[in-house]
Every structure is written in structure tokens, then in C-alpha cells.
Design a protein around this motif. Sequence first.
Motif, PDB file in Angstrom:
ATOM      1  N   ARG A  38     -16.446   1.674  -1.619  1.00 22.10           N
ATOM      2  CA  ARG A  38     -16.441   1.245  -2.598  1.00 22.10           C
ATOM      3  C   ARG A  38     -17.599   0.308  -1.731  1.00 22.10           C
ATOM      4  NH1 ARG A  38     -11.507   1.411  -7.056  1.00 22.10           N
ATOM      5  NH2 ARG A  38     -11.108   0.300  -5.281  1.00 22.10           N
ATOM      6  N   ARG A  39     -17.327  -0.451  -1.173  1.00 21.53           N
ATOM      7  CA  ARG A  39     -18.274  -1.090  -0.053  1.00 21.53           C
ATOM      8  C   ARG A  39     -17.935  -1.490   0.726  1.00 21.53           C
ATOM      9  NH1 ARG A  39     -14.028  -6.058  -2.542  1.00 21.53           N
ATOM     10  NH2 ARG A  39     -12.663  -4.654  -2.418  1.00 21.53           N
ATOM     11  N   GLU A 126      -3.602  13.210  -2.168  1.00 30.36           N
ATOM     12  CA  GLU A 126      -4.779  12.039  -1.901  1.00 30.36           C
ATOM     13  C   GLU A 126      -3.917  10.966  -1.302  1.00 30.36           C
ATOM     14  OE1 GLU A 126      -5.046   9.939  -5.815  1.00 30.36           O
ATOM     15  OE2 GLU A 126      -6.303   8.711  -5.333  1.00 30.36           O
ATOM     16  N   THR A 127      -2.782  11.111  -1.228  1.00 33.90           N
ATOM     17  CA  THR A 127      -2.326   9.506  -0.251  1.00 33.90           C
ATOM     18  C   THR A 127      -2.763  10.144   1.494  1.00 33.90           C
ATOM     19  OG1 THR A 127      -0.437   9.233  -1.745  1.00 33.90           O
ATOM     20  CG2 THR A 127      -0.184   8.064  -0.125  1.00 33.90           C
ATOM     21  N   VAL A 130      -6.408   9.916   2.538  1.00 33.65           N
ATOM     22  CA  VAL A 130      -6.553   8.698   2.578  1.00 33.65           C
ATOM     23  C   VAL A 130      -6.628   7.360   3.451  1.00 33.65           C
ATOM     24  CG1 VAL A 130      -6.917   6.429   1.331  1.00 33.65           C
ATOM     25  CG2 VAL A 130      -7.201   7.963  -0.155  1.00 33.65           C
ATOM     26  N   ASN A 131      -4.879   8.029   3.749  1.00 35.11           N
ATOM     27  CA  ASN A 131      -4.221   7.344   5.144  1.00 35.11           C
ATOM     28  C   ASN A 131      -4.341   7.541   6.281  1.00 35.11           C
ATOM     29  OD1 ASN A 131      -1.685   7.336   7.000  1.00 35.11           O
ATOM     30  ND2 ASN A 131      -0.860   5.708   5.705  1.00 35.11           N
ATOM     31  N   ASN A 134      -8.698   5.784   6.246  1.00 36.19           N
ATOM     32  CA  ASN A 134      -9.299   4.989   5.841  1.00 36.19           C
ATOM     33  C   ASN A 134      -8.766   4.056   7.635  1.00 36.19           C
ATOM     34  OD1 ASN A 134      -9.588   2.811   4.106  1.00 36.19           O
ATOM     35  ND2 ASN A 134      -7.499   2.553   4.839  1.00 36.19           N
ATOM     36  N   PHE A 135      -7.842   3.656   7.663  1.00 31.67           N
ATOM     37  CA  PHE A 135      -7.617   2.735   9.046  1.00 31.67           C
ATOM     38  C   PHE A 135      -8.684   3.377  10.288  1.00 31.67           C
ATOM     39  CE2 PHE A 135      -4.829   1.946  12.939  1.00 31.67           C
ATOM     40  CZ  PHE A 135      -5.196   0.914  13.202  1.00 31.67           C
ATOM     41  N   PRO A 317      -8.729  -5.618   7.775  1.00 25.10           N
ATOM     42  CA  PRO A 317      -7.198  -4.500   8.173  1.00 25.10           C
ATOM     43  C   PRO A 317      -7.591  -3.555   7.430  1.00 25.10           C
ATOM     44  CG  PRO A 317      -6.410  -6.436   7.989  1.00 25.10           C
ATOM     45  CD  PRO A 317      -8.094  -6.543   7.823  1.00 25.10           C
ATOM     46  N   ALA A 318      -8.545  -3.294   6.116  1.00 29.41           N
ATOM     47  CA  ALA A 318      -8.512  -1.371   5.686  1.00 29.41           C
ATOM     48  C   ALA A 318     -10.369  -1.787   4.800  1.00 29.41           C
ATOM     49  CB  ALA A 318      -7.814  -2.426   4.534  1.00 29.41           C
ATOM     50  N   ASP A 320     -11.834  -0.003   1.841  1.00 29.69           N
ATOM     51  CA  ASP A 320     -10.941   0.017   0.001  1.00 29.69           C
ATOM     52  C   ASP A 320     -11.405   1.513   0.023  1.00 29.69           C
ATOM     53  OD1 ASP A 320     -14.373  -0.449   0.190  1.00 29.69           O
ATOM     54  OD2 ASP A 320     -13.843  -0.706  -1.838  1.00 29.69           O
ATOM     55  N   MET A 321     -10.727   2.753   0.862  1.00 26.54           N
ATOM     56  CA  MET A 321     -11.245   4.006   0.256  1.00 26.54           C
ATOM     57  C   MET A 321     -10.677   4.553  -0.962  1.00 26.54           C
ATOM     58  SD  MET A 321     -11.016   6.950   3.860  1.00 26.54           S
ATOM     59  CE  MET A 321     -12.437   6.030   4.817  1.00 26.54           C
ATOM     60  N   VAL A 322     -11.110   5.057  -1.717  1.00 27.09           N
ATOM     61  CA  VAL A 322     -10.660   5.637  -2.781  1.00 27.09           C
ATOM     62  C   VAL A 322     -10.504   6.709  -3.380  1.00 27.09           C
ATOM     63  CG1 VAL A 322     -10.370   3.496  -3.886  1.00 27.09           C
ATOM     64  CG2 VAL A 322     -12.767   5.313  -3.899  1.00 27.09           C
ATOM     65  N   LYS A 346     -17.263  -0.641  -9.654  1.00 29.54           N
ATOM     66  CA  LYS A 346     -16.187   0.137  -9.612  1.00 29.54           C
ATOM     67  C   LYS A 346     -15.868   1.766 -10.402  1.00 29.54           C
ATOM     68  CE  LYS A 346     -12.313  -2.577  -8.064  1.00 29.54           C
ATOM     69  NZ  LYS A 346     -11.242  -2.829  -8.164  1.00 29.54           N
ATOM     70  N   SER A 348     -16.929   5.197 -10.970  1.00 31.21           N
ATOM     71  CA  SER A 348     -17.143   6.283 -10.085  1.00 31.21           C
ATOM     72  C   SER A 348     -17.946   7.444 -10.064  1.00 31.21           C
ATOM     73  CB  SER A 348     -15.443   6.910  -9.588  1.00 31.21           C
ATOM     74  OG  SER A 348     -15.246   7.408 -11.403  1.00 31.21           O
TER      75      SER A 348
ATOM     76  N   LEU B 160       0.717   2.782   0.982  1.00 35.00           N
ATOM     77  CA  LEU B 160       1.077   4.304   2.240  1.00 35.00           C
ATOM     78  C   LEU B 160      -0.698   4.388   2.282  1.00 35.00           C
ATOM     79  CD1 LEU B 160       2.155   5.870   4.034  1.00 35.00           C
ATOM     80  CD2 LEU B 160       2.488   7.465   2.167  1.00 35.00           C
ATOM     81  N   ARG B 161      -1.503   4.437   1.328  1.00 37.79           N
ATOM     82  CA  ARG B 161      -2.678   5.299   1.761  1.00 37.79           C
ATOM     83  C   ARG B 161      -3.403   4.458   2.281  1.00 37.79           C
ATOM     84  NH1 ARG B 161      -4.426   5.962  -4.295  1.00 37.79           N
ATOM     85  NH2 ARG B 161      -1.749   6.306  -4.675  1.00 37.79           N
ATOM     86  N   ARG B 162      -3.116   3.242   2.241  1.00 37.50           N
ATOM     87  CA  ARG B 162      -4.703   1.984   3.316  1.00 37.50           C
ATOM     88  C   ARG B 162      -3.452   1.629   4.614  1.00 37.50           C
ATOM     89  NH1 ARG B 162      -7.402  -0.546  -1.124  1.00 37.50           N
ATOM     90  NH2 ARG B 162      -8.278   1.613  -1.686  1.00 37.50           N
ATOM     91  N   ALA B 163      -2.158   2.290   4.710  1.00 32.99           N
ATOM     92  CA  ALA B 163      -1.852   1.516   6.071  1.00 32.99           C
ATOM     93  C   ALA B 163      -2.141   2.213   7.414  1.00 32.99           C
ATOM     94  CB  ALA B 163      -0.177   2.463   5.678  1.00 32.99           C
ATOM     95  N   GLN B 164      -2.081   1.370   7.765  1.00 32.97           N
ATOM     96  CA  GLN B 164      -2.420   2.383   9.712  1.00 32.97           C
ATOM     97  C   GLN B 164      -1.738   3.671  10.239  1.00 32.97           C
ATOM     98  OE1 GLN B 164      -3.205  -1.338  11.119  1.00 32.97           O
ATOM     99  NE2 GLN B 164      -4.882  -1.946   9.581  1.00 32.97           N
ATOM    100  N   GLY B 165      -2.314   4.621   9.191  1.00 32.41           N
ATOM    101  CA  GLY B 165      -1.766   5.712   9.538  1.00 32.41           C
ATOM    102  C   GLY B 165       0.006   6.173   9.466  1.00 32.41           C
ATOM    103  N   THR B 308      -2.249  -2.862  -0.451  1.00 35.67           N
ATOM    104  CA  THR B 308      -3.149  -2.991   0.719  1.00 35.67           C
ATOM    105  C   THR B 308      -2.695  -4.422   2.036  1.00 35.67           C
ATOM    106  OG1 THR B 308      -4.864  -1.707   0.208  1.00 35.67           O
ATOM    107  CG2 THR B 308      -5.589  -2.529   1.379  1.00 35.67           C
ATOM    108  N   THR B 312      -0.673  -3.251   5.401  1.00 33.62           N
ATOM    109  CA  THR B 312      -1.892  -3.815   6.882  1.00 33.62           C
ATOM    110  C   THR B 312      -1.156  -5.558   7.244  1.00 33.62           C
ATOM    111  OG1 THR B 312      -3.349  -4.579   5.708  1.00 33.62           O
ATOM    112  CG2 THR B 312      -3.890  -2.411   5.964  1.00 33.62           C
ATOM    113  N   TYR B 314      -2.367  -7.852   5.894  1.00 35.21           N
ATOM    114  CA  TYR B 314      -3.852  -8.214   5.735  1.00 35.21           C
ATOM    115  C   TYR B 314      -4.362  -9.333   6.174  1.00 35.21           C
ATOM    116  CZ  TYR B 314      -8.726  -7.094   3.732  1.00 35.21           C
ATOM    117  OH  TYR B 314     -10.035  -6.792   3.772  1.00 35.21           O
ATOM    118  N   PRO B 317      -3.223  -9.771  10.164  1.00 35.14           N
ATOM    119  CA  PRO B 317      -2.678  -8.116  10.928  1.00 35.14           C
ATOM    120  C   PRO B 317      -2.054  -7.995  12.044  1.00 35.14           C
ATOM    121  CG  PRO B 317      -5.091  -8.675   9.877  1.00 35.14           C
ATOM    122  CD  PRO B 317      -4.530 -10.130  10.246  1.00 35.14           C
TER     123      PRO B 317
END
Lengths: 443, 443
Positions: A38-39, A126-127, A130-131, A134-135, A317-318, A320-322, A346, A348, B160-165, B308, B312, B314, B317
Motif C-alpha cells: 500500500r505504500r 493468503e499467508t 504474502v510470506n 514480501n521479504f 524490515p517489511a 506492507d504487502m496485503v 487503505k 482497496s 507469519l505473512r510479513r515474516a522473513q520467509g 509485523t 521481523t 521491526y 531487526p
Amino acid sequence: MSMRPSALLTDFYQLSMAQSYWQAGIHDRNAVFHVFFRRNPIRDRYVVAAGLQRVIDFLNDFHFTSEDIDYLASLSQTKFSKDFLVYLKKLRFTGDIDAAPEGSVVFANEPLLRIRAPLALCQLLETPLVNALNFSSAVATMASRFRMLAPDDLLFEFGLRRAQGPDGGLTASRSAYLGGFDATSNTLAGKLFHIPVIGTMAHSFIMAFDDEKTAFETYAALNPDNVILLVDTYDTLKGVDRAIAIPNLKAIRLDSGDLNALSKAAREKLDRAGLSHVKIFASGDIHETMLAELKKQRAPIDGWGVGTHLSTSYEQPALDMVYKLGAIEKNGQFSYRLKRSDNNRKTSDPGILQVKRLTENKRWLRDVIYDIQSPVISNATAEDLLKPIFQSGRLVYSSVKLSQSREYCLQQVQQYHASPDFVVERDAVLIDLKNSLLKKYDE
Amino acid sequence: MSMRPSALLTDFYQLSMAQSYWQAGIHDRNAVFHVFFRRNPIRDRYVVAAGLQRVIDFLNDFHFTSEDIDYLASLSQTKFSKDFLVYLKKLRFTGDIDAAPEGSVVFANEPLLRIRAPLALCQLLETPLVNALNFSSAVATMASRFRMLAPDDLLFEFGLRRAQGPDGGLTASRSAYLGGFDATSNTLAGKLFHIPVIGTMAHSFIMAFDDEKTAFETYAALNPDNVILLVDTYDTLKGVDRAIAIPNLKAIRLDSGDLNALSKAAREKLDRAGLSHVKIFASGDIHETMLAELKKQRAPIDGWGVGTHLSTSYEQPALDMVYKLGAIEKNGQFSYRLKRSDNNRKTSDPGILQVKRLTENKRWLRDVIYDIQSPVISNATAEDLLKPIFQSGRLVYSSVKLSQSREYCLQQVQQYHASPDFVVERDAVLIDLKNSLLKKYDE
């Protein structure tokens, strides 16, 4: 490396929601979800898309094992029915995926992956999707920014020890190379992804000998083709003098202290000794601002080892992927949906989205986010950002070599930087569609 | 989950240095290295040690496969000799490890792991050991700080979704629980580490139905024991009203907007409807400062989903964890070593280090870092921080359950907070030892 195949790598609510869809009899309705952020990230406007190969590996092998099913059956917080567990056991990936190839430059709000699949399946994915994205994208983006700051220097990724676990480190090494780095210190990443590996020596090597001179002499005698000496264990400039006395010196490495002053003093010493071909490498908590500052000060540094700040995507570190629902099938037709928010940013976009990238003379004019049911017409050269990856569960995308994706990325970033007036827009029909849906919610 | 067993998960220079030691005939000299971090993390002074189980799993299975050896033989940047590769092929972990058990509270400059093993082996293990401990400890520490801010609330890890793998996410979920969280959304972590898993519903669930009311009614009918409703998909307070109308409501979840105002308004609506037993959960980019602020404003929030910012780590990190040589055997005796730096903080401690924790009436008085060849004598109750884990390659430590480590951690953090005058010191003999070595380098 492939993502661990366990389909349990998902948020628990995806499983309980999937069961509710199943019980309500709507689990098989086709749904369309988009992955986007989103950003735009800090400092610059673009993101390098990465992680698609991981998505492909994961979906190719997506299934719940008997052990996974037993685990779910053992839980008490949500009771999973036997019939639902049988459904899960048989579930495979049967949907469509369209995505931006790895190395593509993408922007906020643009889908970088679109999935069309049965609702319950979409939810479960989903999870992990994005996992995976995102990273990888965060690190590739940061690597790309380092490359832009130092277009002609050697860039080494050194971050494994501070990375976020073993495959945090592997993903980071892979994404760093994709974003434009030259090599990694991560030996396993070298093996798995065919990335050049590099390395010199550590302080402990010097300390293992009684004095620096003996350490340097021993290393050089044993590694005559790779005499890169770390000079800052005890006294950096004395270390430089000792390195100069060693035959076949190829480079010195500075790992601490005032890198601007030290590199200049070392360069002078080397040049005075007739060693102008000897390179200077720098490492030690290097980050973007520091590298930019050292470049501004014209520090004579030829190569950079970047660790922690790259491998953990330290400064951000992340992303903001959705993953947002755009449309759901009902009575054979897609009904469009959006997530509303008081924060307009925000809210969509509804629809089945694609991005048209319009270019002219290799310069990017603009990206237009549009709904594929009302296509964008344009006279400029145009290409759709999202390419077919899976169709009805079948992989239709020929995976490319990582080194090719790296070349593609370098080229994409250059095109972006050569396009000062570039903007991202929403198609007018999409805006109308969005406004009419928002109006409906107000009623 | 165990760390991937590949011994190639190391920086390449560890391998080229190991070969140089081997060629110089000093690879089998016993060396002592310490893992520690140089700066206390932000906001507070302590670190929760975590990741030891991963170290144990890795060392128990440490070996180079034939495939690993083939890969090394194929490289051109460093030529590995056949004899050295035979040595590597036979290499197993044969050393001693002493370490702080998981959940221990530790401080800057204190070793949290000490290894004594042949020099080349120590070198190869630097990267995987720091990789295993650094991120785990960072997340456990952050989780512990959240727990201190909200001692009586429910804390859920949602990252989990924003974690680093994938295993960045698994490590994060495990470390969050260790640091005091109650549950995770990461289903695979639930299975692998026996952590309670939790989940409610996503915006997409609401959006999959034609309206919020139908979505709520369907969910509640299908999950009568777990009616936790997400109320902010379209209009938060209207969502609260719709949730109130649903039978068996257990909790609502707010995922966006002004959490202070919204939680107060929702609490009032719930109480007015006679639903004072219904809880309010909050999520949505929750971070430490935000949680502290909401606590100060007395927002009536009973449970927190943290994603997030926790998974991470954040806000920081990476810890700046390092692995430094303290001593090396020579002619049957240990010769002490230190890494010098202009920056005094970065000058390492020589010796074979241990930490004595002195306590009185369950309050911690001080930690004393000392060299085990000149033990600290004290009248106070004292315990050594580092416990034997491996002796001559044999595991002597009985691994404890993660839930026990979590209890131990909560207790350690409480003891630390109950010890306002607590300090970390270096033993006087150690300081003398360090000064005399520094003096020697000046000559």
C-alpha cells in the motif's frame, strides 16, 4: 531452495474460515485476490518484485499431509469436521496465477500477483503467498538501491549471521543477487542458487596467530591467488603497511573506523608503494546513508560488503504487502468487492486487476491499473505487467535463471530512473467502479 | 523444527580460513570463542537468550554431505585441496559448548554461549551459531517487552505473512511464545513447537458475503463456540452494533482506526447491551509505543494481535551479536587474545569466560564476567550463567519443553525488573588481563 511444502504454513484463521465457507457451501465459488503493497518504501518510489519462484515451488507441491490432517483433528479451539478434513486432504492448487516476473519494478497499489481460484483455496494461500513475496521483495529492493548508489563497484552480500534464521538468510542472499549484488558469502546460497560466493578472512584468523605479520604471511603463502587482507584487527594503518609488504597483494579490507579517512590514507600508502592496482574493500555495518555519504566524500573504496542492513532489510524490515479480495463469483458472474477504510489509502480496488505499462522510446510514461473486464485502450506501446504463471493449476510459466532475472531487474531499474515524469494511475472506469461501490456501502 | 543440517550454511571465508589453518597445521589447536552482543537493545537493558535448541539440533547433525563436498570442489575462487576436503568430509562436532538456557535474561558483553573446540571447527561454526541465536533472541526480547507492557492481557503473535520467509516466521512464532506470548496464528509453528494456535476471521470473510450481517450470522452459526467477530470491514461502530445482535458473542476484533476511541465506544455499546463479558481484541500494525500509549489512555482492550513489528523484530531487526576468539591453545597452554578497536566498546574480552550472577533474597545484585582460570569468590548466592550443553561433542544438556522455558523466561524478567540496582561488571582480574594485553599490542 523451495519453500517448505507444508500447507500448514498458514494463519490458523484461514483454516477455520475455509471450514466455514465449506459448511456454508460457498468454498468452491471462484474468487479473485490481489497481492500488492500500500505504500512505496522509504527513500525511493519503487519495489523490485521477488519471490515468485518460491510461490511456484510452493503451489506445485501444495497439499496437506496425513500428519497435517491429524494435527488439525487434534485441536480443540476450532473443531474440524471429518468431512472437511477429507476435503482438505484432497485439495490441490487448481487456480490461475498471473504475476510480475521476478526483477520487475512495481509500485504501490499495483497488483504484483493476482490469483483466481476457489474461495477456500484462495483463503488458505493468503499467508504463504504474502510470506514468499514480501521479504524477498523488500531485500531485492534494498539491494537495488545499493546498486544505484554504487553502479560501478563490487557489491558483496555478507549478512547470513545476522539474518532471520537459515532461510531468512538464504532468501536474503538470493534477493540481494537478484537486486544487483555481485556475490554472496553464504555458501549454501551459492550452491542452491548458483550465485558467486566470495570471502577473505576474519579478525579471528589474524588473532589465531601470534602477530599480524605472521597471519598475513601465512595467508598469502597459502592463498597466493586471493591475497585480500583484513587490516583493522589491531591498528589499521600499521595493518596497511604490513599488507603492503606482502607479495601478490590483491586488495585490503577495512572493517571498522572512519572509512572515509582510512580509505584515503590507505589509498595514498598503496599508491606510494606502486600498488595502485590493489583494491580497497569496506565492510562493517554498512548502510545506505553511509554508502551515499562515503560516495559523496569520494572515499576510494572499490567494493562493499553489506551484511545486517541488507539481509534483514533493516531500514524497512517489511513492506506492507496485503492480499485483498477483488471479486467473487455468484450465479456465474463476478461480483466486485472492496475493503473500505476511513483511511482512504487503505481502501482497496475492486475488480479483476491488471496493470498496463505504457512506454515511449524505452521511457516509461505511466502505469494504469485497470479491470480486465473493461480494458484500457492506448496508442502508446503498452505491456501488461502481470504474466500468466498458472492456468487451472497447471504451470505455464517457464522459470528463468536467477542471473537472467538479475539482468532484467537492472534494466527495469534503469528504465524507471530514465523516466522522470512517470506516474501510476487508476483507469477512469476503475475509479467509477470504486466510487459506485463505496456509495452502495453508504446506503 | 530443526535448522537445516547443511554444514554449508556458513560464510565462505570460514571455509577458506579453515583450509589455511589446515595447511598451516594449526587447525586442531583448541580455541575458545564467545557469542555475545555488544550493545543492549533499544528501550530496555536486557536480552532474552533464545535459539539454543536450534544450535543443539544443528550440532547434533553437523556434517558435510558428499554433495556439499562436490560443490566445494567445483569452485574456482578458492581451490580446495583433495586432502582438505577429505578432512571436511570426516569432520563432526567434537567440542564443548556452555550456554545460557533459553529464556535466560542476559546483557551486553556477557557471553551467552562459549565454545571450546578445534580452531578450524570453531571457525566453520561462527556463522550458523550467530544465525541461530541472533534473531531468536531479538524476537524473544521484543515479545518479553510486550508482555511487560500488558502483563494481564492476551497476546497473540500474528506475524507469519510479513515474516522473513517460512522459517523466519517459524522462529518468530517460537521466540514470541518463549518471550511470553500466549498463542500464535502460525499453524505450522503450533504443530512443530506445541504452541496454542488461535484465529478469528479476516476482512475477506466478511467481503465474501453480500453484507456484513449475513457474514456474521453465518460465521456464528457455524462456529458457535468461537464467535469472535471482526467489526471494521466497512464501518466499525455499525459493525459493533451488528455484532451485538449475534448470539453467543465472545469477542470483537478491531483491526484499524483510532483504537483508543473505538475501543471505548465499543466497550460502552457492549456494556449497555449487557455484554460486559464480551472481550475486545485489537490488531493492525500494533507496535510497542502504540501499545504503551493505549495502555496509558486506558483503552479497554483485552487482547492484542501483534504481527509485523514482532515477527521481523521491526524496531531493531538484529542484535549486534558477535563471535570472538578469547583464547587459543599453544604448547598445551591457552594463550589469551582480544580484538582491539579504536572504539573501546568494541574491544573484546580475552580469556575463557563465564558469568557469575550474584543474588540476594531473589533479587539480582550483579553479574560478574570473569575468566574461569581465575574464579570469582563471593559470599552472596551465586550461579554461573553458562551451563554445560556439549562436552567433547556429546550432548549433556536435557532439553526442556518450550513451555517450561517460557515460564523460566517470565520469572527471569520479573527478577530483573525487581532488581533496580543491578549492574554488570567485569572481574578485576579480567580487567588487568585485558589491559596487559592491550599494552602488549602497543609495544
